[in-house]
Design a protein around this motif. Structure first.
Motif, mmCIF file in Angstrom:
data_model
loop_
_atom_site.group_PDB
_atom_site.id
_atom_site.type_symbol
_atom_site.label_atom_id
_atom_site.label_comp_id
_atom_site.label_asym_id
_atom_site.label_seq_id
_atom_site.Cartn_x
_atom_site.Cartn_y
_atom_site.Cartn_z
ATOM 1 N N SER A 213 0.831 -1.207 0.000
ATOM 2 C CA SER A 213 0.000 0.000 0.000
ATOM 3 C C SER A 213 0.867 1.259 0.000
ATOM 4 O O SER A 213 0.409 2.344 -0.365
ATOM 5 C CB SER A 213 -0.924 0.015 1.220
ATOM 6 O OG SER A 213 -0.170 0.164 2.416
ATOM 7 N N ASP A 214 2.135 1.101 0.391
ATOM 8 C CA ASP A 214 3.057 2.237 0.444
ATOM 9 C C ASP A 214 4.430 1.749 -0.033
ATOM 10 O O ASP A 214 5.326 1.470 0.766
ATOM 11 C CB ASP A 214 3.134 2.773 1.868
ATOM 12 C CG ASP A 214 3.959 4.049 1.979
ATOM 13 O OD1 ASP A 214 4.587 4.450 0.978
ATOM 14 O OD2 ASP A 214 3.970 4.628 3.084
ATOM 15 N N ASP A 229 5.320 -1.861 -7.636
ATOM 16 C CA ASP A 229 4.317 -2.839 -7.218
ATOM 17 C C ASP A 229 4.954 -4.116 -6.663
ATOM 18 O O ASP A 229 6.003 -4.562 -7.136
ATOM 19 C CB ASP A 229 3.395 -3.200 -8.383
ATOM 20 C CG ASP A 229 2.563 -2.013 -8.837
ATOM 21 O OD1 ASP A 229 2.384 -1.100 -8.014
ATOM 22 O OD2 ASP A 229 2.101 -2.013 -9.992
ATOM 23 N N THR A 304 2.543 -1.087 5.835
ATOM 24 C CA THR A 304 1.139 -1.467 5.655
ATOM 25 C C THR A 304 0.924 -2.097 4.279
ATOM 26 O O THR A 304 1.631 -1.772 3.313
ATOM 27 C CB THR A 304 0.217 -0.244 5.805
ATOM 28 O OG1 THR A 304 0.609 0.748 4.855
ATOM 29 C CG2 THR A 304 0.284 0.327 7.213
ATOM 30 N N HIS A 306 -2.295 -3.790 1.510
ATOM 31 C CA HIS A 306 -3.709 -3.898 1.205
ATOM 32 C C HIS A 306 -4.234 -5.281 1.569
ATOM 33 O O HIS A 306 -3.529 -6.287 1.443
ATOM 34 C CB HIS A 306 -3.951 -3.680 -0.299
ATOM 35 C CG HIS A 306 -3.733 -2.270 -0.742
ATOM 36 N ND1 HIS A 306 -4.466 -1.215 -0.258
ATOM 37 C CD2 HIS A 306 -2.866 -1.740 -1.662
ATOM 38 C CE1 HIS A 306 -4.063 -0.095 -0.833
ATOM 39 N NE2 HIS A 306 -3.078 -0.390 -1.701
ATOM 40 N N HIS A 310 -9.037 -6.381 -1.450
ATOM 41 C CA HIS A 310 -9.364 -4.948 -1.517
ATOM 42 C C HIS A 310 -9.921 -4.560 -2.876
ATOM 43 O O HIS A 310 -10.709 -3.610 -2.992
ATOM 44 C CB HIS A 310 -8.128 -4.097 -1.188
ATOM 45 C CG HIS A 310 -7.158 -3.942 -2.311
ATOM 46 N ND1 HIS A 310 -6.369 -4.977 -2.763
ATOM 47 C CD2 HIS A 310 -6.863 -2.856 -3.093
ATOM 48 C CE1 HIS A 310 -5.613 -4.553 -3.758
ATOM 49 N NE2 HIS A 310 -5.894 -3.269 -3.986
ATOM 50 N N ARG A 317 -11.464 -2.617 1.679
ATOM 51 C CA ARG A 317 -10.480 -1.586 1.354
ATOM 52 C C ARG A 317 -9.896 -1.010 2.654
ATOM 53 O O ARG A 317 -10.249 0.072 3.096
ATOM 54 C CB ARG A 317 -11.118 -0.507 0.480
ATOM 55 C CG ARG A 317 -11.355 -1.017 -0.935
ATOM 56 C CD ARG A 317 -12.051 -0.035 -1.815
ATOM 57 N NE ARG A 317 -12.464 -0.699 -3.061
ATOM 58 C CZ ARG A 317 -13.400 -0.229 -3.882
ATOM 59 N NH1 ARG A 317 -14.029 0.893 -3.580
ATOM 60 N NH2 ARG A 317 -13.716 -0.892 -4.981
ATOM 61 N N VAL A 319 -6.064 -1.490 5.233
ATOM 62 C CA VAL A 319 -4.676 -1.943 5.204
ATOM 63 C C VAL A 319 -4.357 -2.728 6.469
ATOM 64 O O VAL A 319 -4.969 -2.538 7.513
ATOM 65 C CB VAL A 319 -3.685 -0.762 5.053
ATOM 66 C CG1 VAL A 319 -3.860 -0.093 3.704
ATOM 67 C CG2 VAL A 319 -3.842 0.225 6.201
#
Length: 947
Positions: A213-214, A229, A304, A306, A310, A317, A319
């Motif tokens: 997610s980050d 990714d 964190t 997903h 999600h 949705r 984390v």
């Protein structure tokens, strides 16, 4: 003259055949009719107390072989302690509340009955089961206070249990909270640790990707310039927990790797997992890649990811943060653990430690095993049926790396045999690590010390119980049932807090339960006790864990140590108990719950010692199973062979491990029993015309071998008493069998027959033997009584006469006349028996050639020197009676080994005593008998002193 009629042949109405199966019920009835247990209590009055507290069997169904072993062991101990000079009370008990009885009521009458009706029917059912089991226990020869047992459903016991709970609450051990507990969907309730068993089951094993997610934070953690990714990967065998995921756990000290895949997946080109698992996992997933960076687990804290669903529904949705956890391993999986705090103890602890509130915990699984309707994608489905749906959803989301079905060990309900889950519910707990209100050690600390202070039989039980206490979670006290002692609290409708007058209110409820049973709580209107406060409070609907029922019987039955809980049998019992005795499963059951309640209430265990016995298996070591057809029912054994055979098998088997039983094994036990019974038959027959009060020969005038027999029996008794005291019954049985077959049958009684049968009925020779036999019989019957209770009682009647004594069980161990030379006699005759054994071996060799028939047809010359020469000559002409030959001559040798020469006798055989003697026919009026028989019949009797 019919010389056979001149012999003193043994006579006793004690039958050779026990006919146990038919005759034992008569003894049970007689013990009951004549109130034998009450007589034992009266005879034991004033002696030091010995309390074996009965672990209550559950009041449901016929007893099985494990029940029989348990009750027989307890009976042996109680009887042997009474005979050792204690006041050993036995109050049997029953566990009466709980799920199994509720299930029976549901089967018979259907579900959803009114609570009052369930309780009434459950109480009646329990009484029926108790009556049946009581009959079956009595049939085993178990003596106890059967007319006044303790029942956990007795009104007074129910009330005192509530009082015990109140004390524990006031001491600060009880709290309410949301925690994952063992939950059975079929029970609809939390389960105790002891109610969970493990069995194999098949489940989907899945590897799931949680996308970054980050990415920037991931790059920083791995000290890379940038990352795009990718996903972190977890492994689980419970796909149904994925919808409730709220965190991920990594080990702070493990190395974690970023792997660049040769062919990017839908989640991106990177995967994050433990470095040590990379090679194995890539191979298992059929992927190729290379490690581009590593970082310690502690560097990943706070990253964190997903939720893997999600992209499938907005409800997912959210984390999942990474938390550090020492419980993460590298044995399997990826070194990353998915955390659903509602469904895992360690998950829950980790999330709570990181600030997650109870309200924030996602908990969609209802008590019946279905998801709440509000859960996205899977609402309304059973969690087990949802497993493939979740796998499919993950596949469609592109976050499933692999799925396969595996067979693994999994938690199951011991009643329903169905899977159990951890499920976060609001329950009442006893805190293992909470400091008491008045300070001092925690419950865990007290319990661990209690384990150290307890004696264990066998000793390995200490380490087992210690490990269980050291590692156990808080005790879930509450259950969501109807047939159980209520946790009679009034809880504020808004705050959930207990009423400030809770101890006072619990005592008021306890008094009502004392009069009307737990039903009084159901019918109670809160306004009766709370007045105007009633509008703000509601009755707590939880019942107490049934292990709390039995675990507090040391207080509700024995009375505890401070008198605050009265105890139904406190007048005859004492606290703490000297002994608890149960199967090895009770380390996690009754031993465990009793230890915890004892420590919470009184700061120490309610027992001084714990005895553990193993489980019963068949002759091949397999568990008893109806499907296998190897079940041995105690009722069937009692009805065919007799309960006495079960008692002897139980005592003769080493209970510290598994106890094997089969028809073949029982056949061997029957043979052992017959040998003991034959010995008793001989003893009783040979003292039937003897009165110890008027015909006993003083010890200093008894024959030497008779004094030796007393010393030998006293030594045997000392061994048996010591084994009884240590609860070691199988060596005691072995010693008793050896005593009957070898010490008596093959030696002393074998030697004695000639003197008993051929000397004058009232001669010193015969009365000396009978004096010894009376003491031996008295001692042997008492030593056998705790084990062979029916046989010993039957033989005792013939031994003492019906009018002299009500029962053998009011007796104590036999006390022997003083023998100052006992050690010397034991040493001397031990060597004489060795020489005798060698002589008999030599006779057998000659017999095999056909030169002699019986040993009395032989004559022996023994060449000996030193101590052996002195020993043999000390018996003078009586040596031939010890060796059972017609002549035994001792010759002095200068040195060398003992030499025994055997010759066939050329003398004529006496028609009466069967000895071959040169003086046969010396009495012309009785030409077929020898001089000694003539003296015994018509003269002053033969001269004998030693044997």
């Amino acid at each position: 003259m019919n010389y056979r009629k001149s012999l003193n042949l043994p006579e006793s109405p004690f039958p050779m055949r026990g006919n146990l199966a038919k005759r034992e019920p008569g003894w049970v009835a007689e013990w009951e009719e004549k109130k034998v247990y009450a007589a034992i209590r009266q005879a034991s009055k004033g002696r030091p107390k010995f309390v074996l507290h009965d672990g209550p069997p559950y009041a449901n169904g016929n007893i099985h072989i494990g029940h029989a072993v348990n009750k027989i062991l307890k009976d042996i101990i109680v009887k042997s302690r009474n005979m050792a000079g204690f006041d050993a009370v036995y109050v049997p008990g029953w566990d009466c509340h709980g799920m199994p009885i509720e299930i029976q009521i549901e089967k018979k009458y259907g579900k959803n009955l009114p609570v009052a009706e369930v309780q009434a029917k459950a109480r009646a059912y329990a009484h029926e089961q108790i009556d049946n089991q009581r009959r079956e226990f009595k049939r085993l020869g178990v003596l106890g206070d059967w007319e006044r047992p303790y029942l956990t459903m007795n009104y007074s016991n129910e009330a005192d249990e509530l009082r015990a709970l109140s004390q524990i609450m006031q001491k600060g051990f009880v709290f309410r909270g949301l925690k994952p507990v063992n939950w059975c969907f079929d029970c609809g309730s939390a389960l105790a640790e002891a109610e969970v068993e493990y069995a194999d089951r098949s489940d989907p094993s899945i590897y799931v990707a949680f996308p970054f997610s980050d990415p920037g934070a991931v790059a920083a953690a791995f000290k890379l310039h940038e990352v795009h990714d990718g996903a972190i990967v977890i492994w689980t065998t419970t796909p149904w927990t994925i919808p409730a995921n709220q965190a991920l756990n990594v080990h702070p000290e493990f190395q974690y790797a970023l792997v660049r895949l040769a062919a990017p997946r839908s989640t991106g080109p990177l995967l994050l997992l433990a470095k040590d698992r990379v090679e194995t996992c890539l191979t298992e997933w059929g992927l190729e890649g290379e490690i581009i960076a590593t970082a310690p687990g502690e560097a990943l804290a706070g990253l964190t990811f997903h939720h893997p669903l999600h992209a499938s529904h907005e409800g997912y949705r959210r984390v999942a943060p990474i938390y550090l956890g020492d419980y993460v391993t590298l044995d399997s999986g990826t070194g990353v653990v998915h955390s659903a705090p509602a469904y895992g103890v360690e998950d829950f602890i980790s999330c709570k430690a990181h600030g997650m509130t109870d309200d924030a915990i996602i908990n969609p699984v209802k008590g019946d095993g279905h998801y709440a309707d509000s859960l996205p994608l899977f609402g309304g489905h059973s969690i087990w049926k949802a497993n493939p749906l979740i796998v499919e959803a993950l596949q469609n989301s592109g976050t499933l790396l692999k799925v396969e079905t595996i067979r693994h060990s999994y938690m199951h309900c011991w009643r329903h045999k169905t899977p159990v889950i951890y499920r976060a519910t609001s329950q009442w707990f006893a805190g293992m690590d909470r400091a008491p209100a008045e300070g001092g050690p925690t419950l865990r600390e007290m319990a661990l010390k209690g384990v150290e202070d307890t004696a264990f039989y066998p000793s390995w039980g200490k380490a087992r119980l210690h490990a269980m206490i050291a590692n156990r979670p808080d005790w879930t006290l509450s259950r969501q049932r109807q047939w159980g002692v209520p946790m009679a609290f009034f809880v504020h409708k808004e705050t959930g807090e207990l009423h400030p007058r809770t101890p006072e209110l619990m005592e008021a409820v306890a008094k009502r339960i004392e009069e009307q049973g737990i039903e009084a709580w159901q019918s109670l209107d809160p306004a009766e006790l709370l007045g105007d406060d009633a509008q703000h409070y509601e009755k707590n609907r939880d019942t107490l864990d049934v292990w709390f029922d039995s675990g507090t019987t040391h207080a509700t039955v024995l009375g505890g140590r401070d008198g605050q809980v009265k105890g139904s049998h406190a007048e005859e019992l004492t606290w703490p108990a000297d002994l608890y005795l149960e199967g090895s499963d009770q380390h996690r059951g009754w031993f465990h719950s009793s230890l915890l309640t004892g420590c919470m209430l009184y700061g120490r265990p309610p027992y001084k010692a714990l005895l553990t016995h193993g489980f019963v298996v068949d002759g091949q070591g397999r568990k008893m199973s109806k499907s296998v057809g190897n079940v041995v029912a105690p009722q069937k054994v009692s009805d065919t062979l007799g309960a006495e055979i079960l008692r002897l098998w139980t005592a003769a088997t080493d209970y510290s491990g598994e106890l094997s039983i089969s028809e073949t094994i029982l056949d061997r036990v029957v043979e052992s029993y017959r040998r003991i019974r034959n010995t008793l038959k001989f003893l009783l027959g040979n003292v039937s015309d003897f009165d110890i009060n008027t015909q006993a020969v003083p010890v200093d005038q008894m024959f030497e071998i008779d004094r030796y027999a007393l010393a030998m029996t006293a030594a045997m008794q000392a061994d048996i008493e010591a084994w009884y005291e240590r609860y070691e019954f199988h060596p005691a049985v072995a010693r008793l069998q050896v005593f009957c077959s070898e010490d008596l049958g093959a030696f002393y009684l074998d030697v004695l027959k000639d003197r008993l049968y051929t000397t004058a009925a009232d001669s010193r020779a015969r009365r000396s033997a009978q004096t010894a036999l009376w003491h031996i019989t008295n001692a042997l019957l008492k030593l056998l009584a705790p084990i062979l209770s029916f046989t010993a009682e039957e033989a005792w009647k013939y031994f003492r006469g019906d009018d002299e004594t009500l029962t053998i069980f009011t007796e104590t161990w036999h006390v022997y006349p003083e023998l100052a030379d006992a050690p010397a006699l034991l040493q001397k005759w031990a060597r004489l028996r060795e020489i005798r054994a060698e002589a008999m071996r030599r006779i057998e060799e000659v017999r095999a050639t056909g030169k002699v028939g019986s040993s009395l047809a032989a004559e022996i010359d023994i060449h000996a020197y030193g101590n052996d020469l002195e020993l043999l000559r000390s018996l003078e002409d009586d040596l031939r009676f010890v060796l059972i030959v017609s002549r035994a001559t001792v010759h002095a040798a200068t040195e060398g080994e003992l030499r025994i020469d055997v010759h066939p006798s050329e003398a004529q055989k006496c028609e009466r005593c069967w000895h071959h003697r040169a003086d046969v026919g010396s009495n012309t009026e009785h030409p077929t008998i020898c001089g000694r028989c003539s003296d015994n019949l018509f003269g002053a009797g033969e001269a004998r002193e030693h044997a």
